[in-house]
Design a protein around this motif. Sequence first.
Motif, short mmCIF file in Angstrom:
data_model
loop_
_atom_site.label_atom_id
_atom_site.label_comp_id
_atom_site.label_asym_id
_atom_site.label_seq_id
_atom_site.Cartn_x
_atom_site.Cartn_y
_atom_site.Cartn_z
N GLU A 29 8.57 13.85 59.60
CA GLU A 29 9.64 14.79 59.94
C GLU A 29 9.79 15.92 58.92
N ARG A 30 9.07 15.86 57.82
CA ARG A 30 9.19 16.89 56.79
C ARG A 30 8.49 18.17 57.21
N THR A 31 9.01 19.27 56.72
CA THR A 31 8.37 20.56 56.93
C THR A 31 7.24 20.67 55.91
N PRO A 32 5.99 20.88 56.34
CA PRO A 32 4.92 20.97 55.37
C PRO A 32 5.07 22.23 54.51
N SER A 33 4.97 22.05 53.19
CA SER A 33 5.07 23.21 52.31
C SER A 33 3.67 23.77 52.09
N PRO A 34 3.53 25.08 52.19
CA PRO A 34 2.20 25.68 52.02
C PRO A 34 1.73 25.53 50.57
#
Length: 101
Positions: A29-34
């Motif tokens: 559910e986490r937003t992937p960090s670039p």
Amino acid sequence: MVIHSSPALRVESSNSMPVKTDRFLPTKERTPSPQPLMRKYEIATLRSDGTSRTSHHLAPATELFEATSSALARGTLISTPSGPIAIEDLLPGDIVEVVNG
């Protein structure tokens, strides 16, 4: 009995804003960090006492950094008094021949 609360538990300011984070959510559910593209660099330097030092570094592959650090490609032959030598085989202090002498 007097109870003292920890400074970490006290409110520092009424103007503070809550920080939004998803680091405690399940992984899916986490937003992937670039993540920035990184490159490995080997740097060889000649010290003032005549010895050489080689170090390895990891740096971001930004346009500016790439432009300043990639003047000659691996395998480029450089003219020396003893014949052409690949750029990666040159050592600090080696003599090279230049166009204007």
